[in-house]
Write an enzyme that holds these catalytic residues in place. Structure first.
Site, mmCIF file in Angstrom:
data_model
loop_
_atom_site.group_PDB
_atom_site.id
_atom_site.type_symbol
_atom_site.label_atom_id
_atom_site.label_comp_id
_atom_site.label_asym_id
_atom_site.label_seq_id
_atom_site.Cartn_x
_atom_site.Cartn_y
_atom_site.Cartn_z
ATOM 1 N N ASP A 1 20.956 -9.928 -27.234
ATOM 2 C CA ASP A 1 19.955 -8.985 -27.742
ATOM 3 C C ASP A 1 20.070 -8.805 -29.266
ATOM 4 O O ASP A 1 20.911 -9.447 -29.911
ATOM 5 C CB ASP A 1 20.165 -7.657 -26.992
ATOM 6 C CG ASP A 1 18.880 -6.909 -26.735
ATOM 7 O OD1 ASP A 1 17.889 -7.166 -27.420
ATOM 8 O OD2 ASP A 1 18.887 -6.031 -25.837
ATOM 9 N N ASP B 1 9.924 -4.931 -25.281
ATOM 10 C CA ASP B 1 10.073 -4.821 -23.822
ATOM 11 C C ASP B 1 8.743 -4.659 -23.096
ATOM 12 O O ASP B 1 7.813 -4.047 -23.593
ATOM 13 C CB ASP B 1 10.978 -3.631 -23.490
ATOM 14 C CG ASP B 1 12.396 -3.898 -23.946
ATOM 15 O OD1 ASP B 1 12.641 -4.959 -24.557
ATOM 16 O OD2 ASP B 1 13.258 -3.035 -23.714
HETATM 17 C C1 GLA Z 1 16.502 -4.360 -25.235
HETATM 18 C C2 GLA Z 1 16.021 -5.573 -24.450
HETATM 19 C C3 GLA Z 1 15.841 -5.190 -22.997
HETATM 20 C C4 GLA Z 1 17.160 -4.675 -22.435
HETATM 21 C C5 GLA Z 1 17.655 -3.512 -23.258
HETATM 22 C C6 GLA Z 1 19.059 -3.077 -22.871
HETATM 23 O O1 GLA Z 1 15.528 -3.367 -25.282
HETATM 24 O O2 GLA Z 1 14.827 -6.061 -24.996
HETATM 25 O O3 GLA Z 1 15.369 -6.290 -22.245
HETATM 26 O O4 GLA Z 1 18.098 -5.720 -22.431
HETATM 27 O O5 GLA Z 1 17.680 -3.829 -24.645
HETATM 28 O O6 GLA Z 1 19.545 -2.013 -23.625
#
Ligand code: GLA
Length: 405
Positions: free
Chosen positions: A151, A206
């Site tokens: 990430d 997301d």
């Molecule tokens: C980010 C990623 C998500 C998830 C969260 C976890 O937002 O894009 O897919 O992995 O972190 O904290």
């Protein structure tokens, strides 16, 4: 003496360039699996993961192609081990440890994935990997990790390409093949450099569980299905075997209508995105199970040509998406974008050209047999117009196979 020195420098240069690579061939078709985040966020533990792996086998998910069981954020203790600086799994959530969990998953013939972050902390505030890339990669290799989602939170002014490349090299040096999923949300156009670094890259922030919404959270937003699809219509050329555009983990079974779930699953397959389930598979409906194990739709996603589909036409409220498939076949999907049930009346006799592959679909010259993939039924051929009632936000999708004369 001087010569030895030169030889040594040369040897080091060679080994450095040999290490600057990813493990090739781990994702010749888009990765399929399950990830804990969309449903469980931080509420994860080893029982959930074991039960999920058991159900992969029992419910036929493994047989349908799902392979990777992935734990996302929040699997760690808040601090590294102060002596070794190694990451430590949360003792309460994972009392048997990560190695035991990976072993359990491997015994089922499945693969195990884990999460961390290129920044100093993960998005949920756990220890990130920055500065510990080689240590963490060795740790994952020892545990038997097969997939790393990496990430981009808390990265300060880090350079994305450099940060992800260091982790790629660390994984390679650790010696255990791992699918490397770049998750920097497209902020630094990871599709432009990701092909040499990872096996897939997220193209957006997301996903939200909705058709066409945006949920704002201060500095960032979650996007519904269509905002994600629309965001990156222009990155088809970066996509293919072993280097995929990743449209994010699925929200199928997480509260959208059955029609929207169908469209979501079909569209991710038309886009040849990784298919990473994000629902609670212990509690899903029969309808959800049937959809996510529909092998004919999955075959569109997994087609070995690896071409991302595109929108060919917007026709009276229907979007017509096409995807060239191996063997001169095509997938064609019709999505009712309107809020009402509509009648689709589609004359196949049109000229479709994919400017990326130069493939042409000329139903006027060649007749194609039609297979309705959601109904799992043959549906005539392209010599007659297609007439169908399609519910609001629903989809019909066909595989077109040339009829041999
Ligand atoms: C980010 C990623 C998500 C998830 C969260 C976890 O937002 O894009 O897919 O992995 O972190 O904290």
């Amino acid at each position: 003496m001087r010569l030895t020195h030169i030889a040594l420098v040369a040897a080091l240069t060679v080994s450095a360039s040999v290490n600057a690579q990813k493990f090739e061939g781990l994702a010749l078709t888009p990765t399929m699996g399950w990830n804990s985040w969309n449903t469980f966020a931080c509420d994860i533990d080893e029982n959930l993961v074991r039960e999920t792996a058991d159900l992969f086998v029992k419910l036929g998910l493994k047989d349908a192609g799902y392979e990777y069981v992935v734990i996302d954020d929040c699997w760690m203790e808040m601090e590294r081990d102060p002596q070794t600086m190694k990451l430590v799994a949360d003792h309460k959530k994972f009392p048997s440890g990560i190695k035991a969990l990976a072993d359990y998953i491997h015994k089922k013939g499945l693969k195990f994935g884990i999460y961390n972050c290129a920044g100093t902390k993960t998005c949920a505030g756990y220890p990130g990997t920055r500065g510990y890339e080689f240590l963490d990669a060795r740790q994952y290799a020892e545990w038997g990790v097969d997939f790393l989602k990496y990430d981009w939170c808390d990265h300060s002014t880090q350079d994305a390409r450099a940060s992800y490349s260091i982790m790629r090299d660390a994984i390679y040096a650790a010696g255990r093949p791992m699918v490397f999923n770049i998750c920097e949300w497209g902020d630094a156009q990871s599709w432009e450099w990701g092909g040499n670094v990872g096996h897939s890259w997220r193209v957006s922030g997301d996903i939200a569980r909705c058709w066409d919404c945006q949920e704002n959270y201060g500095g960032w937003a979650k996007l519904g299905l269509w905002p994600i699809i629309r965001l990156r219509g222009d990155i088809r050329k970066y996509h293919g075997p072993d280097h995929w555009n990743d449209f994010d983990m699925l929200e199928v079974g997480n509260g959208m209508s059955p029609a929207e779930d169908r469209t979501h699953f079909v569209m991710w397959s038309m886009l040849a995105s990784p298919l990473i389930l994000g629902n609670d598979i212990r509690k899903m409906s029969k309808e959800t199970l049937e959809l996510i194990t529909n092998k004919e739709v999955i075959a569109v996603d997994q087609d070995k040509l690896g071409v991302m589909g595109f929108c060919f036409l917007n026709d009276k409220g229907f979007e017509v998406w096409v995807k060239p498939l191996d063997n001169n076949e095509w997938a064609v999907a019709f999505v009712n974008m309107t809020e009402q049930k509509r009648t689709l009346n589609y004359d196949w006799n049109r000229y479709v050209k994919d400017s990326l592959t130069n493939r042409e679909l000329k139903c006027g010259e060649t007749t194609y047999k039609l297979r309705d993939l959601l109904a799992k039924k043959d549906a005539g051929d392209t010599s007659k117009a297609l007439v169908r009632e399609v519910e609001s936000h629903d989809v019909v999708v066909f595989r077109l196979s040339p009829v041999k004369k």
